[in-house]
Design an enzyme around this catalytic site. Structure first.
Site, PDB file in Angstrom:
ATOM      1  N   GLY A 278       6.310   0.521  -5.023  1.00 54.22           N
ATOM      2  CA  GLY A 278       5.986   1.708  -4.243  1.00 54.22           C
ATOM      3  C   GLY A 278       5.905   1.347  -2.772  1.00 54.22           C
ATOM      4  O   GLY A 278       6.829   1.578  -1.989  1.00 54.22           O
ATOM      5  N   ARG A 315      -6.694   5.702   4.395  1.00 58.28           N
ATOM      6  CA  ARG A 315      -6.760   4.290   4.024  1.00 58.28           C
ATOM      7  C   ARG A 315      -7.810   3.492   4.805  1.00 58.28           C
ATOM      8  O   ARG A 315      -8.540   2.708   4.201  1.00 58.28           O
ATOM      9  CB  ARG A 315      -5.380   3.633   4.141  1.00 58.28           C
ATOM     10  N   CYS A 344     -16.304  14.919  11.239  1.00 55.69           N
ATOM     11  CA  CYS A 344     -17.726  14.734  11.505  1.00 55.69           C
ATOM     12  C   CYS A 344     -18.389  13.732  10.586  1.00 55.69           C
ATOM     13  O   CYS A 344     -19.344  14.071   9.865  1.00 55.69           O
ATOM     14  CB  CYS A 344     -18.426  16.083  11.449  1.00 55.69           C
ATOM     15  N   GLU A 345     -17.862  12.532  10.530  1.00 55.77           N
ATOM     16  CA  GLU A 345     -18.595  11.425   9.916  1.00 55.77           C
ATOM     17  C   GLU A 345     -18.092  10.112  10.488  1.00 55.77           C
ATOM     18  O   GLU A 345     -16.948  10.010  10.928  1.00 55.77           O
ATOM     19  CB  GLU A 345     -18.522  11.455   8.386  1.00 55.77           C
TER      20      GLU A 345
HETATM   21  N1  LLP Z   1       2.762   0.986 -11.046  1.00 63.44           N
HETATM   22  C1  LLP Z   1       1.516   1.398 -11.345  1.00 63.44           C
HETATM   23  C2  LLP Z   1       1.149   1.574 -12.757  1.00 63.44           C
HETATM   24  C3  LLP Z   1       0.598   1.640 -10.313  1.00 63.44           C
HETATM   25  O1  LLP Z   1      -0.631   2.042 -10.624  1.00 63.44           O
HETATM   26  C4  LLP Z   1       0.989   1.463  -8.964  1.00 63.44           C
HETATM   27  C5  LLP Z   1       0.056   1.720  -7.880  1.00 63.44           C
HETATM   28  C6  LLP Z   1       2.304   1.050  -8.703  1.00 63.44           C
HETATM   29  C7  LLP Z   1       3.163   0.809  -9.769  1.00 63.44           C
HETATM   30  C8  LLP Z   1       2.830   0.848  -7.325  1.00 63.44           C
HETATM   31  O2  LLP Z   1       2.190  -0.193  -6.673  1.00 63.44           O
HETATM   32  P1  LLP Z   1       2.693  -0.695  -5.238  1.00 63.44           P
HETATM   33  O3  LLP Z   1       4.051  -1.316  -5.432  1.00 63.44           O
HETATM   34  O4  LLP Z   1       2.763   0.469  -4.345  1.00 63.44           O
HETATM   35  O5  LLP Z   1       1.669  -1.664  -4.825  1.00 63.44           O
HETATM   36  N2  LLP Z   1      -3.913   4.116  -2.491  1.00 63.44           N
HETATM   37  C9  LLP Z   1      -3.924   2.672  -2.452  1.00 63.44           C
HETATM   38  C10 LLP Z   1      -2.910   2.063  -3.396  1.00 63.44           C
HETATM   39  C11 LLP Z   1      -3.078   2.488  -4.832  1.00 63.44           C
HETATM   40  C12 LLP Z   1      -2.050   1.907  -5.765  1.00 63.44           C
HETATM   41  C13 LLP Z   1      -2.116   2.564  -7.098  1.00 63.44           C
HETATM   42  N3  LLP Z   1      -1.147   2.107  -8.046  1.00 63.44           N
HETATM   43  C14 LLP Z   1      -3.697   2.215  -1.025  1.00 63.44           C
HETATM   44  O6  LLP Z   1      -3.586   3.049  -0.135  1.00 63.44           O
HETATM   45  O7  LLP Z   1      -3.662   1.025  -0.761  1.00 63.44           O
END
Ligand code: LLP
Length: 427
Positions: A278, A315, A344-345
Site C-alpha cells: 500500500g 497521522r 481546537c485541541e
Molecule cells: N495488507 C493488510 C492485511 C493490511 O492490514 C495492510 C495495512 C496492508 C496490506 C498494507 O500495508 P502497507 O504496505 O501500506 O504498509 N494508517 C496507518 C497504517 C495502517 C496500515 C493498516 N494495514 C498509518 O497511517 O501509518
C-alpha cells in the site's frame, strides 16, 4: 523517489506548479503524482519478478481514490480490500474480481456474499468462526469460496504499536499452533476451497528481518500443511514495506532488497505469491498543500498556523508521525517553528520545534509523503468539509475528488420529527 521538485524556485508536482493548483482549487488540497505511482508500481513489479508470476494486490485502504485505483488497475495491479466498500470501489475503478483478495477480522455476512458473488481471488480468513460463517454464506449462494488463513506469527514488526499486527496479543490471524486444526476443519466445510496461507505483520517496516522471520514460519507451515493433505497453492505475504518520511534518516529497505529476500526465503515453496503493498506504492506520490493562515508568537518557537488540521491529515496526531514540511516557494532562510492546524485541541500539531523554511501568512506549504493513509483517514471534525484531491499527469491536472461543501454536511443530518414539528409551531 517522487516527482515533487523545485523548478525555478517553486515546488512542482511533475510539470505543474503547486501554486497553480492551490489558486484554482483552494487549500487545503491533496495532490497526487501519476508518474510517481506508475514508477513505484513498476519498481515493485520488477522487484518481485524473480518470484514467478505473483499477484500484486494494492492495499486499497492506503488511498482508495478512483483515479489512484484506475491508475494501478491499468498497471496490472489487483486489490487487497478490507470492506464491501473497498471491494465495490476497486471493481468500479476497473480492478478485475479475480485479482482481489479480501482481508480483515470483521467481514460481515453481507460483505462475504458480495465478494462471493463477485468471484474474488481469495478470502484471507482471520479466525475459525469466520471460516464457518463464510462456508454457510457460500453454500447458500451455491458457490465455493477460495480461502487462506491469515497466520499470526507472533513476530514483532518493530514499527509503531498501533500499526503492528503480527504479535500474538494482536487481533489478527490465528496462531501457528491452531493452524493445522483450522485447516483440517476448513477443508471439511462444503462452502470453502482451501488454497492458501497469508501473513501481514504490520506497516511502515524499516527492517526486513521481522518480515523474513515471519515468512520463514509460513514456509515451515506450508510444509506441515501439505504433509497433512492440504493443497496449499497460494502464499499471501501482505504489505508493510516502509517509505522514507524523513530525508535525514536512514531509508527503509528498497523494494529490490525486499524482493530478493522473498525470492530467497520462498525459493522452494512452489506456490503463487500474493503481495499487498500500500504505502510503498502511493506514500511518496502525494502531498497535502495548505496555506499559512497566520504566524503567532509562542513561549518558545513561533506557531505557524495552517489551514489544514488534524482532521485532514491524522497521522501526526494519531501515530506521532513525521511528515516533511516544505514551503512551496521557499525564500532560502530556515527557522525553528511549531506547525499547527486550526482544530481546537493540542493534538492538532503537525510538528514541534521543526527546522523548516521560513514562511509568512499567505504562503503555501506542503506536507510531503501524504499519498498513503492521509486523505482517506480524514474526518469532518470541527465541521471542516473533506479536502479535495487532485491528480497530476505531466503538465495536466484534474480534480479527482471535489471539496465537500458545508451544505452537504448540513444536508446529511436529519431533523427528528419532534424538533421539526416544534419549529413549525413557533413559525
Ligand atoms: N495488507 C493488510 C492485511 C493490511 O492490514 C495492510 C495495512 C496492508 C496490506 C498494507 O500495508 P502497507 O504496505 O501500506 O504498509 N494508517 C496507518 C497504517 C495502517 C496500515 C493498516 N494495514 C498509518 O497511517 O501509518
Amino acid at each position: 523517489m517522487d516527482h515533487f521538485e523545485l523548478r525555478d524556485g517553486v515546488l512542482h508536482c511533475e510539470e505543474v506548479p503547486l501554486a497553480d493548483i492551490a489558486a484554482a482549487v483552494g487549500t487545503p488540497v491533496y495532490v497526487y503524482s501519476t508518474g510517481t505511482i506508475e514508477r513505484h508500481a513498476r519498481v515493485f513489479r520488477e522487484a518481485v519478478a524473480a518470484t514467478g508470476d505473483p499477484l500484486i494486490a494494492y492495499a486499497v485502504k492506503a488511498n482508495p481514490n478512483a483515479a489512484v485505483l484506475a491508475t494501478l488497475a491499468r498497471a496490472g495491479f489487483g486489490a487487497d480490500v478490507v470492506s464491501g466498500g473497498e471491494l465495490q470501489r476497486a471493481r468500479a475503478a476497473g480492478v478485475a474480481a479475480d485479482k482481489i483478495v479480501f482481508s480483515g477480522v470483521g467481514k460481515t455476512e453481507e460483505e462475504m456474499a458480495l465478494a462471493c458473488m463477485a468471484g474474488i481471488y481469495q478470502f484471507n480468513l482471520e479466525s475459525e468462526p469466520e471460516a464457518e460463517a463464510l462456508s454457510e454464506v457460500a453454500v447458500r449462494l451455491g458457490r465455493r469460496a477460495p480461502v487462506a488463513f491469515r497466520i499470526n506469527p507472533d513476530v514483532d514488526a518493530g514499527t509503531h504499536a498501533k500499526i503492528s499486527t503480527g504479535k500474538s496479543e494482536n487481533k489478527f490471524g490465528i496462531p501457528e499452533a491452531r493452524a493445522l486444526a483450522a485447516y483440517r476443519r476448513a477443508s471439511a466445510l462444503p462452502g470453502l476451497e482451501v488454497q492458501g496461507i497469508a501473513v501481514h505483520i504490520g506497516s511502515q517496516l524499516m527492517r526486513l528481518e521481522p518480515l523474513e522471520r515471519a515468512f520463514a514460519k509460513i514456509g515451515a507451515l506450508i510444509g506441515e500443511l501439505r504433509a497433512a493433505g492440504c493443497d496449499i497453492r497460494v502464499a499471501d505475504l501482505g504489505g508493510g514495506l516502509g517509505v522514507p518520511y524523513d530525508p535525514a534518516q536512514e531509508p527503509p529497505p528498497s523494494p529490490a532488497e525486499y524482493g530478493a529476500m522473498v525470492a530467497r526465503v520462498a525459493r522452494d515453496w512452489d506456490v503463487r505469491l500474493v503481495f499487498e503493498p500500500g504505502r510503498v506504492i502511493v506514500g511518496n506520490a502525494g502531498a497535502l498543500v495548505t496555506r499559512v493562515v497566520r504566524v503567532k508568537e509562542g513561549a518558545g518557537d513561533p506557531f505557524v498556523i495552517v489551514d489544514a488540521g488534524m482532521n485532514d491529515l491524522m497521522r501526526p496526531s494519531l501515530y506521532d508521525a513525521w511528515h516533511n514540511i516544505r514551503a512551496v516557494a521557499p525564500r532560502g532562510n530556515k527557522v525553528s517553528a511549531n506547525v499547527v492546524g486550526p482544530v481546537c485541541e493540542t493534538g492538532d500539531t503537525f510538528a514541534t520545534g521543526r527546522s523548516m523554511d521560513d514562511v509568512l501568512p499567505g504562503d503555501l506549504v506542503a506536507f510531503m509523503t501524504a499519498g498513503a493513509y492521509a486523505a482517506t483517514m480524514a474526518s469532518t471534525y470541527n465541521s471542516r468539509p473533506l479536502t479535495p484531491e487532485v491528480m497530476v499527469s505531466g503538465n495536466r491536472w484534474a480534480v479527482v475528488r471535489d471539496r465537500q461543501t458545508v451544505e452537504a454536511l448540513i444536508r446529511a443530518d436529519r431533523m427528528p420529527p419532534w424538533l421539526s414539528e416544534a419549529q413549525q409551531e413557533t413559525e
